[in-house]
Design an enzyme around this catalytic site. Structure first.
Site, short mmCIF file in Angstrom:
data_model
loop_
_atom_site.label_atom_id
_atom_site.label_comp_id
_atom_site.label_asym_id
_atom_site.label_seq_id
_atom_site.Cartn_x
_atom_site.Cartn_y
_atom_site.Cartn_z
N HIS A 37 38.39 31.09 -0.97
CA HIS A 37 38.85 31.23 -1.99
C HIS A 37 39.41 32.83 -2.66
O HIS A 37 39.90 32.82 -3.19
CB HIS A 37 37.78 31.17 -2.78
CG HIS A 37 37.04 29.64 -3.04
ND1 HIS A 37 35.67 29.20 -1.94
CD2 HIS A 37 37.19 27.82 -3.34
CE1 HIS A 37 35.88 28.11 -2.54
NE2 HIS A 37 35.94 27.89 -2.92
N GLY A 147 44.96 26.53 -3.56
CA GLY A 147 45.13 26.08 -2.15
C GLY A 147 45.89 25.11 -1.09
O GLY A 147 45.36 23.60 -2.16
N LYS A 149 45.12 23.04 1.60
CA LYS A 149 44.06 23.50 1.74
C LYS A 149 43.28 21.64 0.76
O LYS A 149 44.16 20.81 1.88
CB LYS A 149 42.81 23.38 1.90
CG LYS A 149 41.58 22.42 2.27
CD LYS A 149 40.88 22.52 3.40
CE LYS A 149 39.82 21.71 4.01
NZ LYS A 149 38.91 21.25 2.80
N VAL A 176 43.64 28.25 4.78
CA VAL A 176 42.59 29.36 5.42
C VAL A 176 41.66 29.19 6.81
O VAL A 176 40.64 27.59 6.23
CB VAL A 176 41.59 30.67 4.76
CG1 VAL A 176 40.98 31.35 5.81
CG2 VAL A 176 43.12 31.56 3.76
N SER A 185 35.64 25.29 4.15
CA SER A 185 35.91 24.34 2.92
C SER A 185 34.13 24.31 3.14
O SER A 185 33.11 24.42 3.86
CB SER A 185 35.85 23.31 3.94
OG SER A 185 34.96 21.88 2.22
N ARG A 187 32.28 22.12 2.35
CA ARG A 187 31.31 20.90 2.89
C ARG A 187 30.82 21.68 4.49
O ARG A 187 29.90 21.09 4.85
CB ARG A 187 32.29 19.74 2.55
CG ARG A 187 32.18 19.72 1.12
CD ARG A 187 32.98 18.66 1.19
NE ARG A 187 32.43 17.76 -0.59
CZ ARG A 187 33.33 17.75 -1.53
NH1 ARG A 187 34.70 18.38 -0.92
NH2 ARG A 187 33.50 17.57 -2.07
#
Ligand code: PAF
Length: 283
Positions: A37, A147, A149, A176, A185, A187
């Site tokens: 982030h 992102g 991702k 990243v 993440s 998670r």
């Protein structure tokens, strides 16, 4: 940095910035902020006068059996990280002030959102489109950063912005990774130590597949076999949910891999905690 809880307060302030000629950048997040982030904030910061970060675990993008309740909420730490990255406003609303109890309007994209994660998470992208559209209406940003991702999310949101003529520019930030290759993440913190130690193999397997494409392999089924074999040779903790070869813009599946421009996206369950990790690589 100002912490704002109320949607009306954010909208009034953002509109007043606009009226005085200031530019606004928005980084939408679900909080539990980490270096991924922070990289979005660092990209946004020099691009606008005002940087707004939203910190909201959006209930409408979680399915009934998903981790909405378990999702980590860490507002104090998020405030410190946002402040350190030059954020002007952290918007952390209550769900009840974002969605009225009888809210009945949703935004649904019907093409890019259908495959990949959309197949097993049927309400997810409708929830994402609705909340991002809503955040655009509150923060009235000139630009917003997301992102790579979440590559499918990026494709869906680009389509939404195009189709609805939303006057906002979308910027996409690279993935990243931890030093061992695991994509950052929130998670990841669900993982056991053993799962965490194995998880970087997802990236290793994607890289092995990319190397095979460079060496001339073009058949998705063969590449998928290589991917699965790389994972199972490393650990028996992996349960791949999907591996797909898609067009990076439309998310449409490709019958033959195109060496430049194919997005290879995967979701893999870690068996012990049933944590679902996603990752992708752009060939
Ligand atoms: O990528 C996320 O964290 C979320 O999907 C987003 C864009 C903040 C919407 O809730």
């Amino acid at each position: 940095m100002k912490l704002i809880r109320e949607p009306d307060e954010l909208q009034a302030l953002a509109l007043s910035f606009r009226a005085s000629g200031k530019t606004i950048a928005l980084v939408p997040t679900m909080g539990n902020l980490h270096a991924g982030h922070a990289s979005l904030m660092d990209i946004a910061r020099p691009q606008a006068d005002i940087l707004i970060v939203s910190d909201f675990v959006n209930p409408t993008q979680f399915g009934p059996n998903e981790d909405f309740d378990a999702y980590p909420r860490t507002l104090e730490a998020d405030m410190a990280l946002a402040e350190a990255h030059g954020v002007d406003i952290l918007f952390a609303p209550a769900a009840s002030s974002i969605y009225k109890a009888d809210a009945s309007t949703f935004v649904k994209e019907n093409s890019c959102s259908q495959g990949l994660c959309g197949r097993s998470r049927p309400v997810h992208f409708q929830g994402v489109c609705t909340v991002v559209n809503l955040l655009f209406n509150l923060a009235v940003p000139h630009l917003a950063v997301f992102g790579q991702k979440d590559a499918q999310q990026v494709a869906v949101l680009k389509r939404m912005v195009r189709d609805l003529h939303i006057p906002v520019k979308l910027l996409v930030a690279p993935i990243v990774r931890e030093s061992d290759g695991l994509a950052l993440s929130s998670r990841n913190q669900y993982l056991t130590a053993e799962e965490r130690a194995a998880a970087p193999q997802i990236h290793v397997a994607l890289q092995a597949l990319s190397a095979a494409v460079s060496a001339g392999e073009r058949v998705p089924a063969k590449l998928e076999k290589l991917f699965k074999e790389t994972l199972s040779a490393a650990s028996d903790l992996f349960e791949p949910q999907y591996l797909e070869f898609v067009d990076r813009e439309t998310m449409a599946p490709l019958e033959k891999v195109v060496p430049a421009g194919t997005l290879v996206a995967t979701a893999v369950y870690m068996k012990k905690t049933r944590t679902r990790l996603i990752d992708n690589i752009l060939l």
